[in-house]
Design an enzyme around this catalytic site. Structure first.
Site, PDB file in Angstrom:
ATOM      1  N   TRP A  29       0.323  10.762   5.792  1.00  0.00           N
ATOM      2  CA  TRP A  29       1.089  11.394   6.869  1.00  0.00           C
ATOM      3  C   TRP A  29       0.454  11.219   8.238  1.00  0.00           C
ATOM      4  O   TRP A  29       1.066  11.531   9.241  1.00  0.00           O
ATOM      5  CB  TRP A  29       1.248  12.900   6.603  1.00  0.00           C
ATOM      6  CG  TRP A  29      -0.033  13.576   6.181  1.00  0.00           C
ATOM      7  CD1 TRP A  29      -0.404  13.853   4.903  1.00  0.00           C
ATOM      8  CD2 TRP A  29      -1.110  14.005   7.012  1.00  0.00           C
ATOM      9  NE1 TRP A  29      -1.651  14.428   4.878  1.00  0.00           N
ATOM     10  CE2 TRP A  29      -2.103  14.545   6.164  1.00  0.00           C
ATOM     11  CE3 TRP A  29      -1.342  14.002   8.391  1.00  0.00           C
ATOM     12  CZ2 TRP A  29      -3.308  15.057   6.652  1.00  0.00           C
ATOM     13  CZ3 TRP A  29      -2.532  14.509   8.873  1.00  0.00           C
ATOM     14  CH2 TRP A  29      -3.499  15.035   8.013  1.00  0.00           C
ATOM     15  N   ASN A  30      -0.805  10.754   8.300  1.00  0.00           N
ATOM     16  CA  ASN A  30      -1.484  10.876   9.601  1.00  0.00           C
ATOM     17  C   ASN A  30      -1.015   9.866  10.646  1.00  0.00           C
ATOM     18  O   ASN A  30      -0.908  10.205  11.816  1.00  0.00           O
ATOM     19  CB  ASN A  30      -3.007  10.892   9.442  1.00  0.00           C
ATOM     20  CG  ASN A  30      -3.551   9.613   8.866  1.00  0.00           C
ATOM     21  OD1 ASN A  30      -2.891   8.959   8.066  1.00  0.00           O
ATOM     22  ND2 ASN A  30      -4.740   9.248   9.265  1.00  0.00           N
ATOM     23  N   LYS A  38       7.210   4.152  -0.060  1.00  0.00           N
ATOM     24  CA  LYS A  38       7.277   5.606  -0.241  1.00  0.00           C
ATOM     25  C   LYS A  38       6.413   6.269   0.821  1.00  0.00           C
ATOM     26  O   LYS A  38       5.193   6.249   0.756  1.00  0.00           O
ATOM     27  CB  LYS A  38       6.773   6.044  -1.627  1.00  0.00           C
ATOM     28  CG  LYS A  38       7.174   7.490  -1.901  1.00  0.00           C
ATOM     29  CD  LYS A  38       6.241   8.251  -2.809  1.00  0.00           C
ATOM     30  CE  LYS A  38       5.067   8.867  -2.130  1.00  0.00           C
ATOM     31  NZ  LYS A  38       5.361   9.924  -1.142  1.00  0.00           N
ATOM     32  N   GLY A  53      -4.434   6.440   1.529  1.00  0.00           N
ATOM     33  CA  GLY A  53      -4.464   7.878   1.280  1.00  0.00           C
ATOM     34  C   GLY A  53      -5.856   8.327   0.896  1.00  0.00           C
ATOM     35  O   GLY A  53      -6.848   7.667   1.222  1.00  0.00           O
ATOM     36  N   GLU A  90      -6.691   1.688   0.763  1.00  0.00           N
ATOM     37  CA  GLU A  90      -7.308   2.080   2.043  1.00  0.00           C
ATOM     38  C   GLU A  90      -7.507   3.582   1.985  1.00  0.00           C
ATOM     39  O   GLU A  90      -6.547   4.347   2.097  1.00  0.00           O
ATOM     40  CB  GLU A  90      -6.389   1.713   3.221  1.00  0.00           C
ATOM     41  CG  GLU A  90      -6.181   0.232   3.417  1.00  0.00           C
ATOM     42  CD  GLU A  90      -7.433  -0.487   3.910  1.00  0.00           C
ATOM     43  OE1 GLU A  90      -8.449   0.171   4.215  1.00  0.00           O
ATOM     44  OE2 GLU A  90      -7.386  -1.725   3.971  1.00  0.00           O
ATOM     45  N   LEU A  91      -8.756   4.000   1.787  1.00  0.00           N
ATOM     46  CA  LEU A  91      -9.000   5.415   1.489  1.00  0.00           C
ATOM     47  C   LEU A  91      -9.732   6.100   2.644  1.00  0.00           C
ATOM     48  O   LEU A  91      -9.595   5.700   3.781  1.00  0.00           O
ATOM     49  CB  LEU A  91      -9.751   5.520   0.159  1.00  0.00           C
ATOM     50  CG  LEU A  91      -9.074   4.754  -0.992  1.00  0.00           C
ATOM     51  CD1 LEU A  91      -9.895   4.836  -2.260  1.00  0.00           C
ATOM     52  CD2 LEU A  91      -7.649   5.236  -1.221  1.00  0.00           C
ATOM     53  N   CYS A 137      -8.666   8.302   9.389  1.00  0.00           N
ATOM     54  CA  CYS A 137      -9.580   7.795   8.354  1.00  0.00           C
ATOM     55  C   CYS A 137     -10.884   7.304   8.973  1.00  0.00           C
ATOM     56  O   CYS A 137     -11.925   7.345   8.344  1.00  0.00           O
ATOM     57  CB  CYS A 137      -8.911   6.683   7.563  1.00  0.00           C
ATOM     58  SG  CYS A 137      -8.316   5.338   8.587  1.00  0.00           S
ATOM     59  N   GLU A 175     -15.582  13.768   3.292  1.00  0.00           N
ATOM     60  CA  GLU A 175     -14.590  13.673   4.362  1.00  0.00           C
ATOM     61  C   GLU A 175     -13.907  15.033   4.578  1.00  0.00           C
ATOM     62  O   GLU A 175     -13.389  15.624   3.633  1.00  0.00           O
ATOM     63  CB  GLU A 175     -13.521  12.639   3.984  1.00  0.00           C
ATOM     64  CG  GLU A 175     -12.460  12.480   5.048  1.00  0.00           C
ATOM     65  CD  GLU A 175     -11.364  11.484   4.661  1.00  0.00           C
ATOM     66  OE1 GLU A 175     -10.780  11.627   3.569  1.00  0.00           O
ATOM     67  OE2 GLU A 175     -11.100  10.566   5.457  1.00  0.00           O
TER      68      GLU A 175
HETATM   69  P1  NAD Z   1      -2.872  11.632  -0.170  1.00  0.00           P
HETATM   70  O1  NAD Z   1      -3.759  10.814  -0.998  1.00  0.00           O
HETATM   71  O2  NAD Z   1      -2.698  13.073  -0.485  1.00  0.00           O
HETATM   72  O3  NAD Z   1      -1.390  11.015  -0.155  1.00  0.00           O
HETATM   73  C1  NAD Z   1      -1.164   9.656   0.187  1.00  0.00           C
HETATM   74  C2  NAD Z   1       0.168   9.220  -0.398  1.00  0.00           C
HETATM   75  O4  NAD Z   1       0.085   9.213  -1.810  1.00  0.00           O
HETATM   76  C3  NAD Z   1       1.344  10.115  -0.045  1.00  0.00           C
HETATM   77  O5  NAD Z   1       2.482   9.314   0.214  1.00  0.00           O
HETATM   78  C4  NAD Z   1       1.535  10.909  -1.317  1.00  0.00           C
HETATM   79  O6  NAD Z   1       2.861  11.380  -1.471  1.00  0.00           O
HETATM   80  C5  NAD Z   1       1.200   9.876  -2.364  1.00  0.00           C
HETATM   81  N1  NAD Z   1       0.824  10.401  -3.687  1.00  0.00           N
HETATM   82  C6  NAD Z   1       0.332  11.621  -4.010  1.00  0.00           C
HETATM   83  N2  NAD Z   1       0.097  11.698  -5.327  1.00  0.00           N
HETATM   84  C7  NAD Z   1       0.411  10.492  -5.870  1.00  0.00           C
HETATM   85  C8  NAD Z   1       0.361   9.930  -7.174  1.00  0.00           C
HETATM   86  N3  NAD Z   1      -0.074  10.639  -8.220  1.00  0.00           N
HETATM   87  N4  NAD Z   1       0.763   8.659  -7.354  1.00  0.00           N
HETATM   88  C9  NAD Z   1       1.178   7.911  -6.311  1.00  0.00           C
HETATM   89  N5  NAD Z   1       1.265   8.388  -5.037  1.00  0.00           N
HETATM   90  C10 NAD Z   1       0.874   9.664  -4.821  1.00  0.00           C
HETATM   91  O7  NAD Z   1      -3.404  11.437   1.321  1.00  0.00           O
HETATM   92  P2  NAD Z   1      -2.920  12.170   2.650  1.00  0.00           P
HETATM   93  O8  NAD Z   1      -3.405  13.572   2.627  1.00  0.00           O
HETATM   94  O9  NAD Z   1      -1.470  11.909   2.868  1.00  0.00           O
HETATM   95  O10 NAD Z   1      -3.726  11.321   3.756  1.00  0.00           O
HETATM   96  C11 NAD Z   1      -5.031  11.599   4.120  1.00  0.00           C
HETATM   97  C12 NAD Z   1      -5.993  10.643   3.462  1.00  0.00           C
HETATM   98  O11 NAD Z   1      -5.642   9.289   3.776  1.00  0.00           O
HETATM   99  C13 NAD Z   1      -7.421  10.801   3.977  1.00  0.00           C
HETATM  100  O12 NAD Z   1      -8.348  10.726   2.918  1.00  0.00           O
HETATM  101  C14 NAD Z   1      -7.591   9.622   4.921  1.00  0.00           C
HETATM  102  O13 NAD Z   1      -8.912   9.238   5.156  1.00  0.00           O
HETATM  103  C15 NAD Z   1      -6.798   8.574   4.229  1.00  0.00           C
HETATM  104  N6  NAD Z   1      -6.431   7.516   5.186  1.00  0.00           N
HETATM  105  C16 NAD Z   1      -7.012   6.270   5.037  1.00  0.00           C
HETATM  106  C17 NAD Z   1      -6.730   5.259   5.958  1.00  0.00           C
HETATM  107  C18 NAD Z   1      -7.344   3.893   5.836  1.00  0.00           C
HETATM  108  O14 NAD Z   1      -6.775   2.945   6.388  1.00  0.00           O
HETATM  109  N7  NAD Z   1      -8.444   3.705   5.156  1.00  0.00           N
HETATM  110  C19 NAD Z   1      -5.856   5.525   7.007  1.00  0.00           C
HETATM  111  C20 NAD Z   1      -5.305   6.790   7.116  1.00  0.00           C
HETATM  112  C21 NAD Z   1      -5.587   7.777   6.185  1.00  0.00           C
END
Ligand code: NAD
Length: 483
Positions: free
Chosen positions: A145-146, A169, A222, A244-245, A278, A376
C-alpha cells in the site's frame, strides 16, 4: 475489477470499503474477489500471451507503453490524489511519484525493441547457434500500500516490454489508484487480457493467484513474513518469484561529513512518507565525535515537522496508513525504551493530531543487538548508534538480516567507495539518500528479497533464454554419442 478488457464485479458479488487514513472514513467501494476471479484473470492473461500480444513485435509493444506513459502524465494529479485518499501519504510525495512514473514506461518502451539474444560461435563448423530472450509468460503481481502505482510500474513496465502479460493484485488497503490506472490502460488500447486487475484480500485472493498453475512468475513487493509465505506457495508449483521485501537501512556518518547535508539526508530518509518506505534510513550509525552535533540538528528539525492533512501542500508528515501500523510502531518504540534506548524526541501518538499520527521519533543510545536496531518498524522512528572505528561502523551496519539500502556520508573519496563495497545492501548512496531511477537496478538480498527491478536487469527477470542449434551441412551423426 478489470479483467480481459471488461469491468466486472467479483464472482461472489462481494464488496468492501477502502478507508481514508486521515479521515478514517470509508471513501471507496471495491470488489472483493476470490479464487474464481484469480482464475478468470489468469486465463485471460494466458490467452493474451498466447494470442495477439504474444505475436506483437517489440516495436509495437513500445508504442503501447509510450501511449500509456502519456495518459499517466496527463492524469498524474488525479491519480496522485487517489493514492493519498487511499494510503494517507502526502499528496506532494504521491504527485512526485506520479510525475516520475511515465519515465519508467518510456525507458522500458526504449528497451522493448532491444530484447535480443546472441549468436554463439560454435566449436563445430556445421552448427550455427543462437539464443532468443523469450517472455516468461503470465506474471502475477502483488503490491503493497505504501507506493501502489510506483511499485506496480516497476513490475508492469518491464514485463510488458518483455512481452509478458499480467494479473495485478493491489493491496487490500489501496485498490483505487490501480483501478484508475486500469481505465488508462483501457484508453491506451492495450489489448484485452494483457493487464488484468483483481481486488480483494491478500490471504484469499493473493494466495489464489500465487498458487495458480497458470502463472509463470510471481513479482511480489511487501513484508518479509508474507514474502516467505508467497515463496513457499509458489515453490509448490516451482513458480519462480521476485521478492522485494523490507529493509533496515543504515546511514553511516563519518566525522568529515558535511553535517548540514547529513541532517537533511537523514530527515528525508526516515521522516518522509512517515517512515513508511522500504528504503527508510532507519538506523543512524555515526562517529561518536560528531554524534551530539548530528543528533541535535536532526532533533531540532524533527520537532519542526508539520503534521496534518496529507492533501495540504505545506504538510510534511501525514498519518500512518492504518490502525495495525500504528499499534506496530508504538509497540516497537515501547520495547526499544524497555531495552534501554533514550527518547531524544517524539515517541508518542501526536497529542495535537491524534488518530493515526505518530510523532517523528529519534531514539538515542540504541544497542546494535537490540530489536529496534535489527527489525523493520515501517514508521517515523530513527535508531541512533555510535562507532569509534570504520570497522565497527561496517560491523554495526551489517548486523541485520536486511540488505536493501544504505547511505555513506564522508568527504574522503576512497573511504566512501571502500565502505560502500563492504556494506551488505542492494543500493548504496554516497552523500545522498533515497534516489531511484528507471535505469538503475533496485532490490536486496537476505530478508530484503530476491531479484532486481528496474534497469536492464528487470528485462532479464521477465524473459528466459532459449538456445537454438541449427545443423548447416545435413551431416549424419553417431546416434549414441553426445555432441
Ligand atoms: P504485506 O506483506 O502485508 O502485503 C503485501 C501484499 O501482499 C498485499 O497486496 C497483500 O494483500 C498481499 N498478501 C497478504 N497476504 C498474502 C498471501 N498469503 N498471499 C499472497 N499475497 C498476500 O505488506 P504491506 O504491509 O502492504 O507493505 C509493507 C511492506 O512492504 C514493508 O515490509 C516494506 O518494507 C515492504 N516494501 C518493500 C519494497 C521494496 O521494493 N523492497 C517497497 C515497498 C514496500
Amino acid at each position: 475489477m478489470y479483467v480481459d478488457g471488461q469491468w466486472t464485479p467479483a464472482a461472489g458479488a462481494r464488496t468492501y470499503d477502502s478507508v481514508n487514513p486521515y479521515t478514517q472514513q470509508p471513501w471507496a467501494h471495491v470488489a472483493d474477489g476470490g479464487p474464481a476471479d484469480a482464475d478468470t484473470a489468469v486465463r485471460a492473461a494466458r490467452d493474451a500471451v498466447d494470442g495477439r500480444w504474444g505475436a506483437m513485435s517489440g516495436f509495437e509493444r513500445a508504442e503501447v507503453l509510450r501511449r500509456l506513459a502519456e495518459l499517466i502524465a496527463r492524469d498524474a494529479a488525479e491519480l496522485a490524489a487517489c493514492e493519498t485518499l487511499d494510503n494517507g501519504k502526502l499528496l506532494r510525495e504521491m504527485r512526485g511519484q506520479l510525475d516520475y512514473i511515465p519515465a519508467w514506461f518510456r525507458y522500458f518502451a526504449g528497451l522493448a525493441d532491444k530484447v535480443q539474444g546472441e549468436t554463439i560461435p560454435s566449436d563445430r563448423s556445421n552448427f550455427f547457434v543462437y539464443t532468443r530472450r523469450e517472455p516468461v509468460g503470465v506474471v502475477g503481481a502483488i503490491v503493497p500500500w505504501n507506493s501502489p502505482l510506483l511499485l506496480l510500474t516497476w513490475k508492469l513496465a518491464p514485463a510488458l516490454a518483455a512481452g509478458c502479460t499480467m494479473v495485478v493484485k493491489p493491496s487490500d488497503y489501496t485498490p483505487a489508484s490501480s483501478l484508475e490506472l486500469a481505465r488508462r490502460i483501457d484508453e491506451a488500447e492495450v489489448p484485452p487480457g494483457v493487464v488484468n486487475f483483481v481486488t480483494g484480500r491478500g490471504p484469499e485472493l493473493g494466495e489464489a493467484l500465487v498458487s495458480h498453475q497458470g502463472v509463470d512468475k510471481i513479482a511480489f513487493t511487501g513484508s518479509p513474513g508474507v514474502g516467505a509465505q508467497v515463496a513457499v506457495a509458489a515453490g509448490a508449483q516451482l513458480t519462480p518469484v521476485i521478492l522485494e521485501l523490507g529493509g533496515k537501512s543504515a546511514q553511516v556518518v563519518f566525522d568529515d561529513a558535511d553535517v548540514g547535508a547529513v541532517a537533511n539526508g537523514v530527515i528525508a530518509g526516515i521522516f518522509a512518507a512517515s517512515g513508511q518506505s522500504c528504503i527508510a534510513g532507519s538506523r543512524l550509525i555515526v562517529d561518536e565525535r560528531i554524534a551530539d552535533d548530528v543528533v541535535n540538528r536532526i532533533v531540532a528539525r524533527a520537532r519542526e515537522i508539520r503534521m496534518g492533512d496529507p492533501m495540504e501542500p505545506e504538510t510534511e508528515m501525514g498519518p500512518l496508513a492504518n490502525e495495525q501500523q500504528l499499534e506496530k510502531v508504538m509497540g516497537f518504540i515501547d520495547r526499544a525504551v524497555e531495552e534501554g534506548a533514550k527518547v531524544a524526541t517524539g515517541g508518542r501518538v501526536s497529542p495535537e493530531q491524534g488518530g493515526l499520527f505518530v510523532e517523528p521519533t529519534v531514539l538515542a543510545g540504541v544497542r546494535p543487538e537490540s530489536e529496534i536496531a535489527r527489525e523493520e518498524v515501517f514508521g517515523p522512528v530513527l535508531a541512533v548508534m555510535t562507532f569509534t572505528s570504520e570497522d565497527e561502523a561496517v560491523r554495526f551496519a551489517n548486523s541485520t538480516e536486511y540488505a536493501l539500502g544504505a547511505g555513506v556520508w564522508t568527504a574522503t573519496v576512497g573511504r566512501a567507495h571502500r565502505v560502500a563495497h563492504m556494506l551488505r545492501a542492494g543500493t548504496v548512496w554516497i552523500n545522498s539518500y533515497r534516489v531511484v531511477g528507471p535505469n538503475v537496478p533496485f532490490g536486496g538480498t537476505g530478508s530484503s528479497g530476491w531479484g532486481r527491478e528496474n534497469g536492464v536487469d528487470a528485462i532479464r527477470e521477465y524473459t528466459t533464454t532459449k538456445s537454438v542449434w541449427v545443423e548447416l551441412e545435413g551431416a549424419t551423426r553417431d546416434p549414441f554419442k553426445l555432441g
